[in-house]
Motif scaffolding. Sequence first.
Motif, short mmCIF file in Angstrom:
data_model
loop_
_atom_site.label_atom_id
_atom_site.label_comp_id
_atom_site.label_asym_id
_atom_site.label_seq_id
_atom_site.Cartn_x
_atom_site.Cartn_y
_atom_site.Cartn_z
N ASP A 25 0.75 -1.21 0.05
CA ASP A 25 -0.05 -0.19 0.02
C ASP A 25 0.81 1.37 -0.02
OD1 ASP A 25 0.84 0.12 2.65
OD2 ASP A 25 -0.96 0.01 3.62
N GLY A 26 2.24 1.10 -0.10
CA GLY A 26 3.01 2.41 0.04
C GLY A 26 3.48 2.74 1.44
N SER A 27 3.00 2.17 2.41
CA SER A 27 3.30 2.44 3.47
C SER A 27 4.82 1.81 3.91
CB SER A 27 2.20 2.12 4.75
OG SER A 27 2.32 0.65 4.81
N PRO A 28 5.93 2.64 4.76
CA PRO A 28 7.12 2.25 4.76
C PRO A 28 6.97 1.12 5.86
CG PRO A 28 6.61 4.19 6.02
CD PRO A 28 5.54 3.96 5.33
N ASN A 29 7.99 -0.05 5.63
CA ASN A 29 8.39 -1.00 6.40
C ASN A 29 8.97 -0.55 7.61
OD1 ASN A 29 7.37 -3.57 5.65
ND2 ASN A 29 8.69 -3.38 3.84
N PRO A 30 9.08 -0.98 8.83
CA PRO A 30 10.12 -0.38 9.87
C PRO A 30 11.56 -0.53 9.57
CG PRO A 30 8.36 -2.16 10.56
CD PRO A 30 8.49 -2.28 9.02
N LEU A 31 12.00 0.56 10.09
CA LEU A 31 13.73 0.63 9.85
C LEU A 31 14.45 -0.72 10.12
CD1 LEU A 31 15.73 2.54 9.03
CD2 LEU A 31 16.07 3.18 11.30
N GLU A 32 14.04 -1.28 11.05
CA GLU A 32 14.72 -2.67 11.48
C GLU A 32 14.61 -3.59 10.41
OE1 GLU A 32 10.74 -2.45 13.69
OE2 GLU A 32 12.44 -1.12 13.78
N LEU A 33 13.56 -3.50 9.69
CA LEU A 33 13.45 -4.62 8.47
C LEU A 33 14.31 -4.29 7.38
CD1 LEU A 33 9.72 -5.29 8.42
CD2 LEU A 33 11.64 -6.69 9.40
N LEU A 34 15.18 -2.96 7.21
CA LEU A 34 15.85 -2.77 6.27
C LEU A 34 17.38 -3.09 6.60
CD1 LEU A 34 14.45 0.82 5.35
CD2 LEU A 34 13.83 -1.12 4.52
N ALA A 35 17.59 -3.56 7.84
CA ALA A 35 18.81 -3.79 8.33
C ALA A 35 19.23 -5.25 7.60
CB ALA A 35 19.22 -4.00 9.72
N GLU A 36 20.79 -5.29 7.21
CA GLU A 36 21.15 -6.51 6.71
C GLU A 36 20.65 -7.70 7.38
OE1 GLU A 36 23.29 -8.43 3.86
OE2 GLU A 36 23.18 -6.10 3.92
N GLY A 37 20.43 -8.75 6.72
CA GLY A 37 19.97 -10.18 7.30
C GLY A 37 18.57 -10.28 7.07
N ASN A 38 17.81 -9.20 6.38
CA ASN A 38 16.50 -9.57 6.52
C ASN A 38 15.96 -9.62 4.91
OD1 ASN A 38 15.11 -8.80 8.76
ND2 ASN A 38 16.25 -7.09 8.92
N GLN A 39 16.99 -10.10 3.92
CA GLN A 39 16.73 -10.24 2.80
C GLN A 39 15.69 -11.24 2.34
OE1 GLN A 39 19.58 -9.75 4.03
NE2 GLN A 39 20.99 -8.94 2.59
N VAL A 40 15.48 -12.54 3.10
CA VAL A 40 15.03 -13.66 3.06
C VAL A 40 13.40 -13.42 3.35
CG1 VAL A 40 16.75 -15.09 2.95
CG2 VAL A 40 15.69 -14.80 4.89
N ARG A 41 13.07 -12.23 3.69
CA ARG A 41 11.46 -12.25 4.13
C ARG A 41 10.51 -12.03 3.02
NH1 ARG A 41 12.31 -10.56 9.79
NH2 ARG A 41 10.06 -9.80 9.81
N GLN A 42 10.01 -13.27 2.75
CA GLN A 42 9.09 -13.36 1.65
C GLN A 42 8.08 -12.36 1.70
OE1 GLN A 42 7.54 -17.41 0.91
NE2 GLN A 42 6.91 -16.74 -1.11
N LYS A 43 7.23 -12.31 2.76
CA LYS A 43 6.04 -11.37 3.12
C LYS A 43 6.55 -10.07 2.68
CE LYS A 43 2.95 -9.49 6.28
NZ LYS A 43 2.60 -9.12 7.49
N GLU A 44 7.83 -9.48 2.98
CA GLU A 44 8.05 -8.21 2.91
C GLU A 44 8.55 -7.67 1.18
OE1 GLU A 44 8.71 -9.58 5.54
OE2 GLU A 44 7.73 -8.35 6.98
N TYR A 45 9.03 -8.87 0.76
CA TYR A 45 9.41 -8.87 -0.29
C TYR A 45 8.40 -8.93 -1.33
CZ TYR A 45 10.58 -10.39 -5.14
OH TYR A 45 10.84 -10.31 -6.65
#
Length: 182
Positions: free
Chosen positions: A61-81
């Motif tokens: 919907d265009g709302s930002p993901n929380p900053l902590e999900l942008l940190a290295e190590g979160n690449q495999v988060r299918q829902k966020e992808y």
Amino acid sequence: YHLVTTFKIESEVKRISYFINGCNQLLLSRLLKEPTIESKRPKFVYAHLTMPHYPYYFKADGSPNPLELLAEGNQVRQKEYLGYLQYCNGLFIKTIDSILKESKTPPIIIFMSDHGFREFDRDIERNAKYYFMNLNAIYLPDRNYGKFYEGISAVNQFRVLLNTSFGQNFPLLKDSTIFYYD
């Protein structure tokens, strides 16, 4: 990066984390201006956006993901992808619609990815086929798509375009991919 993340200096973490997003936004804004700039000569406009690459900045919907999900190590988060992919797809559709509407001369549009999804958490060899499932779409004002074919790879995309729309006679290469292990 490690210093600011270790000491949790939020302003610097945010600045570093959102750097790629800023680059994408700058490129998109320049790309959207390009059709309105008059030119007596044909022009070639190229933009390489790192979208929907990680970090996955936005939800569908265009709302930002929380900053902590942008940190290295979160690449495999299918829902966020998938949410970021939906956001990006909407943005791409608006961008292409704008280019078609604003262009003084009917444009040729190539919309292609440089690779497919590659952020798996395990079993790279079994999932390697997804690395090469590239998006590859083209718009030709004259709709002369006869020489384009299913399974065309990036090595032939511009060859077929140049042969079709610009009277060239480039030979086609074998459509292939190479998986490089580092």
